[in-house]
Design a protein around this motif. Structure first.
Motif, PDB file in Angstrom:
ATOM      1  N   TYR A  66       0.837  -1.201   0.000  1.00  0.00           N
ATOM      2  CA  TYR A  66       0.000   0.000   0.000  1.00  0.00           C
ATOM      3  C   TYR A  66       0.874   1.254   0.000  1.00  0.00           C
ATOM      4  O   TYR A  66       0.600   2.223  -0.709  1.00  0.00           O
ATOM      5  CB  TYR A  66      -0.912  -0.001   1.228  1.00  0.00           C
ATOM      6  N   GLY A  67       1.947   1.215   0.777  1.00  0.00           N
ATOM      7  CA  GLY A  67       2.856   2.359   0.826  1.00  0.00           C
ATOM      8  C   GLY A  67       3.505   2.637  -0.516  1.00  0.00           C
ATOM      9  O   GLY A  67       3.663   3.803  -0.915  1.00  0.00           O
ATOM     10  N   VAL A  68       3.879   1.580  -1.226  1.00  0.00           N
ATOM     11  CA  VAL A  68       4.529   1.734  -2.530  1.00  0.00           C
ATOM     12  C   VAL A  68       3.546   2.218  -3.585  1.00  0.00           C
ATOM     13  O   VAL A  68       3.840   3.142  -4.353  1.00  0.00           O
ATOM     14  CB  VAL A  68       5.172   0.395  -2.962  1.00  0.00           C
ATOM     15  N   THR A  69       2.363   1.605  -3.635  1.00  0.00           N
ATOM     16  CA  THR A  69       1.428   1.888  -4.728  1.00  0.00           C
ATOM     17  C   THR A  69       0.550   3.110  -4.488  1.00  0.00           C
ATOM     18  O   THR A  69       0.118   3.750  -5.441  1.00  0.00           O
ATOM     19  CB  THR A  69       0.529   0.673  -4.988  1.00  0.00           C
ATOM     20  N   LYS A  70       0.295   3.442  -3.212  1.00  0.00           N
ATOM     21  CA  LYS A  70      -0.638   4.538  -2.915  1.00  0.00           C
ATOM     22  C   LYS A  70       0.021   5.770  -2.298  1.00  0.00           C
ATOM     23  O   LYS A  70      -0.509   6.881  -2.414  1.00  0.00           O
ATOM     24  CB  LYS A  70      -1.728   4.040  -1.950  1.00  0.00           C
ATOM     25  N   LEU A  71       1.160   5.572  -1.639  1.00  0.00           N
ATOM     26  CA  LEU A  71       1.762   6.674  -0.882  1.00  0.00           C
ATOM     27  C   LEU A  71       3.108   7.116  -1.430  1.00  0.00           C
ATOM     28  O   LEU A  71       3.722   8.027  -0.888  1.00  0.00           O
ATOM     29  CB  LEU A  71       1.905   6.274   0.594  1.00  0.00           C
ATOM     30  N   GLY A  72       3.587   6.468  -2.477  1.00  0.00           N
ATOM     31  CA  GLY A  72       4.830   6.888  -3.118  1.00  0.00           C
ATOM     32  C   GLY A  72       6.094   6.546  -2.364  1.00  0.00           C
ATOM     33  O   GLY A  72       7.140   7.175  -2.569  1.00  0.00           O
ATOM     34  N   LEU A  73       6.048   5.540  -1.498  1.00  0.00           N
ATOM     35  CA  LEU A  73       7.235   5.157  -0.743  1.00  0.00           C
ATOM     36  C   LEU A  73       8.166   4.295  -1.593  1.00  0.00           C
ATOM     37  O   LEU A  73       7.720   3.465  -2.378  1.00  0.00           O
ATOM     38  CB  LEU A  73       6.845   4.394   0.520  1.00  0.00           C
ATOM     39  N   THR A  74       9.456   4.490  -1.415  1.00  0.00           N
ATOM     40  CA  THR A  74      10.463   3.694  -2.136  1.00  0.00           C
ATOM     41  C   THR A  74      11.469   3.056  -1.198  1.00  0.00           C
ATOM     42  O   THR A  74      12.309   2.289  -1.636  1.00  0.00           O
ATOM     43  CB  THR A  74      11.224   4.567  -3.154  1.00  0.00           C
ATOM     44  N   LYS A  75      11.369   3.368   0.103  1.00  0.00           N
ATOM     45  CA  LYS A  75      12.270   2.805   1.107  1.00  0.00           C
ATOM     46  C   LYS A  75      11.480   2.545   2.385  1.00  0.00           C
ATOM     47  O   LYS A  75      10.562   3.303   2.717  1.00  0.00           O
ATOM     48  CB  LYS A  75      13.428   3.770   1.416  1.00  0.00           C
ATOM     49  N   PHE A  76      11.868   1.483   3.080  1.00  0.00           N
ATOM     50  CA  PHE A  76      11.222   1.155   4.350  1.00  0.00           C
ATOM     51  C   PHE A  76      12.280   0.925   5.419  1.00  0.00           C
ATOM     52  O   PHE A  76      13.368   0.433   5.137  1.00  0.00           O
ATOM     53  CB  PHE A  76      10.350  -0.094   4.207  1.00  0.00           C
ATOM     54  N   GLU A  77      11.900   1.250   6.645  1.00  0.00           N
ATOM     55  CA  GLU A  77      12.785   1.091   7.785  1.00  0.00           C
ATOM     56  C   GLU A  77      12.001   0.465   8.930  1.00  0.00           C
ATOM     57  O   GLU A  77      10.812   0.758   9.113  1.00  0.00           O
ATOM     58  CB  GLU A  77      13.332   2.459   8.200  1.00  0.00           C
ATOM     59  N   ALA A  78      12.647  -0.408   9.672  1.00  0.00           N
ATOM     60  CA  ALA A  78      12.026  -1.004  10.856  1.00  0.00           C
ATOM     61  C   ALA A  78      13.013  -0.917  12.010  1.00  0.00           C
ATOM     62  O   ALA A  78      14.183  -1.280  11.848  1.00  0.00           O
ATOM     63  CB  ALA A  78      11.650  -2.456  10.587  1.00  0.00           C
ATOM     64  N   LYS A  79      12.554  -0.416  13.146  1.00  0.00           N
ATOM     65  CA  LYS A  79      13.387  -0.327  14.346  1.00  0.00           C
ATOM     66  C   LYS A  79      12.817  -1.295  15.371  1.00  0.00           C
ATOM     67  O   LYS A  79      11.665  -1.165  15.781  1.00  0.00           O
ATOM     68  CB  LYS A  79      13.410   1.102  14.881  1.00  0.00           C
ATOM     69  N   ILE A  80      13.645  -2.246  15.775  1.00  0.00           N
ATOM     70  CA  ILE A  80      13.171  -3.369  16.579  1.00  0.00           C
ATOM     71  C   ILE A  80      14.088  -3.555  17.778  1.00  0.00           C
ATOM     72  O   ILE A  80      15.309  -3.425  17.660  1.00  0.00           O
ATOM     73  CB  ILE A  80      13.155  -4.663  15.733  1.00  0.00           C
ATOM     74  N   GLY A  81      13.501  -3.861  18.919  1.00  0.00           N
ATOM     75  CA  GLY A  81      14.295  -4.131  20.110  1.00  0.00           C
ATOM     76  C   GLY A  81      15.246  -5.291  19.880  1.00  0.00           C
ATOM     77  O   GLY A  81      14.898  -6.282  19.235  1.00  0.00           O
ATOM     78  N   GLN A  82      16.459  -5.177  20.412  1.00  0.00           N
ATOM     79  CA  GLN A  82      17.476  -6.200  20.181  1.00  0.00           C
ATOM     80  C   GLN A  82      17.042  -7.583  20.639  1.00  0.00           C
ATOM     81  O   GLN A  82      17.471  -8.592  20.071  1.00  0.00           O
ATOM     82  CB  GLN A  82      18.783  -5.800  20.884  1.00  0.00           C
ATOM     83  N   GLY A  83      16.192  -7.635  21.640  1.00  0.00           N
ATOM     84  CA  GLY A  83      15.748  -8.926  22.149  1.00  0.00           C
ATOM     85  C   GLY A  83      14.580  -9.527  21.409  1.00  0.00           C
ATOM     86  O   GLY A  83      14.164 -10.652  21.704  1.00  0.00           O
ATOM     87  N   ASN A  84      14.043  -8.799  20.438  1.00  0.00           N
ATOM     88  CA  ASN A  84      12.856  -9.275  19.720  1.00  0.00           C
ATOM     89  C   ASN A  84      13.286 -10.059  18.473  1.00  0.00           C
ATOM     90  O   ASN A  84      13.109  -9.615  17.336  1.00  0.00           O
ATOM     91  CB  ASN A  84      11.974  -8.086  19.341  1.00  0.00           C
ATOM     92  N   GLU A  85      13.859 -11.223  18.704  1.00  0.00           N
ATOM     93  CA  GLU A  85      14.393 -12.024  17.607  1.00  0.00           C
ATOM     94  C   GLU A  85      13.341 -12.435  16.580  1.00  0.00           C
ATOM     95  O   GLU A  85      13.612 -12.407  15.376  1.00  0.00           O
ATOM     96  CB  GLU A  85      15.099 -13.263  18.161  1.00  0.00           C
ATOM     97  N   PRO A  86      12.125 -12.832  16.984  1.00  0.00           N
ATOM     98  CA  PRO A  86      11.128 -13.210  15.972  1.00  0.00           C
ATOM     99  C   PRO A  86      10.828 -12.083  14.992  1.00  0.00           C
ATOM    100  O   PRO A  86      10.694 -12.310  13.782  1.00  0.00           O
ATOM    101  CB  PRO A  86       9.901 -13.579  16.804  1.00  0.00           C
ATOM    102  N   SER A  87      10.725 -10.842  15.500  1.00  0.00           N
ATOM    103  CA  SER A  87      10.436  -9.716  14.619  1.00  0.00           C
ATOM    104  C   SER A  87      11.622  -9.420  13.697  1.00  0.00           C
ATOM    105  O   SER A  87      11.443  -9.123  12.508  1.00  0.00           O
ATOM    106  CB  SER A  87      10.092  -8.478  15.455  1.00  0.00           C
ATOM    107  N   ILE A  88      12.832  -9.499  14.236  1.00  0.00           N
ATOM    108  CA  ILE A  88      14.019  -9.274  13.405  1.00  0.00           C
ATOM    109  C   ILE A  88      14.077 -10.300  12.284  1.00  0.00           C
ATOM    110  O   ILE A  88      14.302  -9.961  11.113  1.00  0.00           O
ATOM    111  CB  ILE A  88      15.293  -9.337  14.273  1.00  0.00           C
ATOM    112  N   ARG A  89      13.828 -11.566  12.612  1.00  0.00           N
ATOM    113  CA  ARG A  89      13.851 -12.618  11.587  1.00  0.00           C
ATOM    114  C   ARG A  89      12.761 -12.406  10.545  1.00  0.00           C
ATOM    115  O   ARG A  89      12.974 -12.652   9.348  1.00  0.00           O
ATOM    116  CB  ARG A  89      13.689 -13.990  12.241  1.00  0.00           C
ATOM    117  N   MET A  90      11.599 -11.934  10.976  1.00  0.00           N
ATOM    118  CA  MET A  90      10.511 -11.706  10.029  1.00  0.00           C
ATOM    119  C   MET A  90      10.901 -10.663   8.995  1.00  0.00           C
ATOM    120  O   MET A  90      10.704 -10.854   7.788  1.00  0.00           O
ATOM    121  CB  MET A  90       9.240 -11.265  10.767  1.00  0.00           C
ATOM    122  N   PHE A  91      11.475  -9.537   9.457  1.00  0.00           N
ATOM    123  CA  PHE A  91      11.835  -8.496   8.504  1.00  0.00           C
ATOM    124  C   PHE A  91      13.006  -8.918   7.615  1.00  0.00           C
ATOM    125  O   PHE A  91      13.059  -8.543   6.443  1.00  0.00           O
ATOM    126  CB  PHE A  91      12.132  -7.189   9.242  1.00  0.00           C
TER     127      PHE A  91
END
Length: 219
Positions: free
Chosen positions: A147-172
């Motif tokens: 949605y961000g790419v097609t509707k909002l003109g985004l070309t880059k994404f960033e995710a900031k995740i707690g160091q201990g949140n391994e499942p979220s880091i692996r997902m991204f």
């Protein structure tokens, strides 16, 4: 947020719907969890503060509303609704999207660098333990990015995740994000994805099944 306040996205496993006043009590209950506060680096708010925050996203005259707590602008804040009830195979239709037991978390997209409107920060929180490990977060992230790419003109994404949140880091990382920074002060990892043409094609292929539907909640 007025730009997409009546938009919902229907995927195979989840539906993303706008975060409305009726969702606030559920979100408030989630954020009483010390685990979620730690994983999201959040401070607990009173219910009244949560309602005020929701109104600031929903009612601001701009399509992108400033989040006073983060010093950024919210491009879209959604509630994640999972399509399958625990213990049954019944698929949720539009009339069932308000059922509290189907609400699994939230997905947010922010403009954190006001000098670069093509960079969006994405957040995914699977609040309900029963919803974790089922691919809901992965599909929700892909839907929001598309949605961000097609509707909002985004070309880059960033995710900031707690160091201990391994499942979220692996997902991204599974979604092709690469680690670009680690903050020992904030104890968080920053991952980033630039949408090259091959990445864009891959993203759109992954979300070709997603349908955009109107959403009305009466608020």
């Amino acid at each position: 947020m007025r730009l997409n306040q009546n938009v919902s996205l229907l995927g195979k496993k989840v539906v993303l719907v706008p975060y409305t006043a009726e969702h606030v009590p559920r979100y408030h209950e989630w954020m009483k969890s010390e685990e979620l506060q730690r994983l999201t680096a959040s401070e607990p708010l009173t219910l009244e503060q949560e309602y005020a925050m929701q109104r600031s996203w929903r009612e601001d005259a701009d399509s992108e509303t400033r989040d006073p707590g983060l010093g950024c602008r919210s491009l879209w804040r959604t509630l994640l609704v999972h399509l399958h009830c625990a213990g049954c195979s019944e698929v949720a239709g539009p009339a069932r999207l308000h059922r509290r037991e189907l609400h699994g978390g939230d997905v947010n997209l922010f403009l954190t660098d006001l000098g670069d409107p093509t960079l969006g920060e994405i957040e995914v929180m699977i609040a309900e333990p029963s919803c974790r490990g089922k691919g809901f977060g992965t599909e929700a992230a892909l839907m929001m990015m598309s949605y961000g790419v097609t509707k909002l003109g985004l070309t880059k994404f960033e995710a900031k995740i707690g160091q201990g949140n391994e499942p979220s880091i692996r997902m991204f990382q599974k979604l092709h994000f690469e680690q670009v920074a680690v903050s020992s002060v904030f104890q968080e990892v920053t991952l980033r994805l630039a949408m090259s043409e091959p990445e864009r094609r891959w993203l759109l292929e992954q979300t070709s099944h997603v349908e955009e539907k109107p959403y009305r909640d009466g608020s």
